[in-house]
Design a protein around this motif. Structure first.
Motif, PDB file in Angstrom:
ATOM      1  N   ALA A   8       0.864  -1.185   0.000  1.00 52.37           N
ATOM      2  CA  ALA A   8       0.000   0.000   0.000  1.00 52.37           C
ATOM      3  C   ALA A   8       0.901   1.235   0.000  1.00 52.37           C
ATOM      4  O   ALA A   8       1.067   1.893   1.028  1.00 52.37           O
ATOM      5  N   SER A  10       1.258   4.351  -0.185  1.00 43.04           N
ATOM      6  CA  SER A  10       0.670   5.679  -0.120  1.00 43.04           C
ATOM      7  C   SER A  10       1.595   6.652   0.620  1.00 43.04           C
ATOM      8  O   SER A  10       2.138   6.323   1.666  1.00 43.04           O
ATOM      9  N   VAL A  52      -2.180  -2.072  -3.780  1.00 41.05           N
ATOM     10  CA  VAL A  52      -3.290  -1.134  -3.919  1.00 41.05           C
ATOM     11  C   VAL A  52      -2.669   0.255  -4.066  1.00 41.05           C
ATOM     12  O   VAL A  52      -2.132   0.818  -3.109  1.00 41.05           O
ATOM     13  N   HIS A  75      -8.499   5.684  -1.411  1.00 47.71           N
ATOM     14  CA  HIS A  75      -7.514   4.626  -1.201  1.00 47.71           C
ATOM     15  C   HIS A  75      -7.897   3.757  -0.008  1.00 47.71           C
ATOM     16  O   HIS A  75      -7.749   2.528  -0.049  1.00 47.71           O
ATOM     17  N   LEU A  79      -8.270  -0.203  -0.279  1.00 48.57           N
ATOM     18  CA  LEU A  79      -7.369  -1.036   0.521  1.00 48.57           C
ATOM     19  C   LEU A  79      -8.168  -1.894   1.496  1.00 48.57           C
ATOM     20  O   LEU A  79      -7.840  -3.072   1.708  1.00 48.57           O
ATOM     21  N   VAL A  95       0.322  -5.569   5.624  1.00 47.90           N
ATOM     22  CA  VAL A  95       0.239  -4.452   4.691  1.00 47.90           C
ATOM     23  C   VAL A  95       1.505  -3.617   4.816  1.00 47.90           C
ATOM     24  O   VAL A  95       1.836  -3.129   5.905  1.00 47.90           O
ATOM     25  N   ILE A 102      -2.701   4.775   6.385  1.00 46.92           N
ATOM     26  CA  ILE A 102      -3.379   3.565   5.909  1.00 46.92           C
ATOM     27  C   ILE A 102      -4.057   2.816   7.048  1.00 46.92           C
ATOM     28  O   ILE A 102      -4.826   1.877   6.800  1.00 46.92           O
TER      29      ILE A 102
END
Length: 302
Positions: A8, A10, A52, A75, A79, A95, A102
């Motif tokens: 993830a 981000s 993701v 997101h 996710l 993750v 997140i």
């Protein structure tokens, strides 16, 4: 239970490190892959389950909203859906972020699931800045714990009407420094708060028992394990957004993770910044912590 590795990457929840630049933590999953994390966990039975991707970083903060807020919410929903799928397949999600915003996605996923879940928040900061205690709210990565327990703007703390994602009384924080300005507030609100100095003083074994006493209860169906790598002392791990002295050493963090991971329903690792680790030294150190620390993730769930 096998681990399901999910990236993830981000950086949406962080402020820009300099004008016209973007935070580097989105590169963390691939930096950890290069350091051998995926290979070593795969040798222990972990399965890769993709990525993701976040939206574009825009630094568009406005009064009453987070920077990148719309992209963060989008997101988080996507996710959360992927976390749902991993759990439905009998995997323990691991993750790899990305910034610690997140955490909202993990909360969404668990709120949509049957049962009630707790949170163990291992972080060098309380991440509890929120509109009630600050007029500087803008970056979810410094506010993720507040959002997770419902103490933020509804747009982020009550996505799809599912907030709070974790009840404060089902939430433990460990690892902040003694001078964290929100230490007293979180201590009053959460089930337990254990600064890094206390962990070092009383030892990891006792700390793990205190955490498990708070969240491994018969009225909970499990807990999510959040790890922000700035819980480590910056002498060991300077490749983070906000390094502060007084953190844990590698052995302490490895032991703590190994004690908590078996009972967790899933985990996330956040805020490692490869832009601050050009030769990969710190990625290899982090891999050497995460493999023994998280190898048993989800193994002993209720």
């Amino acid at each position: 239970m096998a681990i399901g590795l999910l990236s993830a990457p981000s950086n949406l929840g962080l402020r820009p490190p300099a004008p016209t630049s973007v935070p580097g933590c989105a590169k963390a999953p691939e930096a950890l892959r290069e350091a051998g994390l995926h290979r070593r966990l795969a040798e222990l039975g972990a399965r890769e389950r993709g990525v993701v991707l976040p939206g574009r970083y825009a630094d568009d903060a406005a009064p009453g909203a987070l920077r990148n807020q719309a992209a963060i919410v989008d997101h988080a929903r996507r996710l959360a859906e992927r976390i749902d799928l991993l759990r439905a397949d009998g995997l323990a999600p691991l993750v790899l972020g990305g910034d610690c915003g997140i955490l909202v996605a993990a909360g969404l996923a668990l709120r949509r699931a049957p049962g009630r879940y707790g949170l163990v928040h291992l972080d060098g900061h309380t991440d509890f800045r929120n509109p009630d205690n600050s007029d500087k709210c803008a970056s979810l990565a410094g506010e993720d714990l507040a959002a997770a327990v419902g103490r933020h703007w509804p747009a982020i703390a009550d996505i799809d009407g599912l907030g709070p994602y974790f009840a404060p009384e089902d939430t433990v924080h460990a690892g902040c420094r003694d001078d964290d300005e929100l230490l007293d507030e979180t201590t009053t609100l959460l089930a337990a708060v254990l600064p890094a100095s206390r962990i070092r003083h009383q030892g990891v074994e006792r700390t793990a028992r205190e955490i498990l006493d708070a969240v491994d209860r018969s009225d909970l169906d499990g807990y999510w394990l959040h790890l922000d790598v700035d819980i480590l002392d910056p002498a060991l791990m300077p490749a983070v957004d906000s390094p502060d002295p007084g953190g844990l050493d590698a052995a302490e963090l490895t032991e703590l993770l190994a004690a908590l991971a078996p009972r967790a329903v899933g985990a996330q690792v956040t805020v490692f910044d490869p832009d601050l680790d050009p030769d990969g030294t710190h990625a290899r150190l982090l891999t050497d912590i995460l493999v023994p620390g998280l190898a048993s993730l989800g193994r002993d769930r209720r």
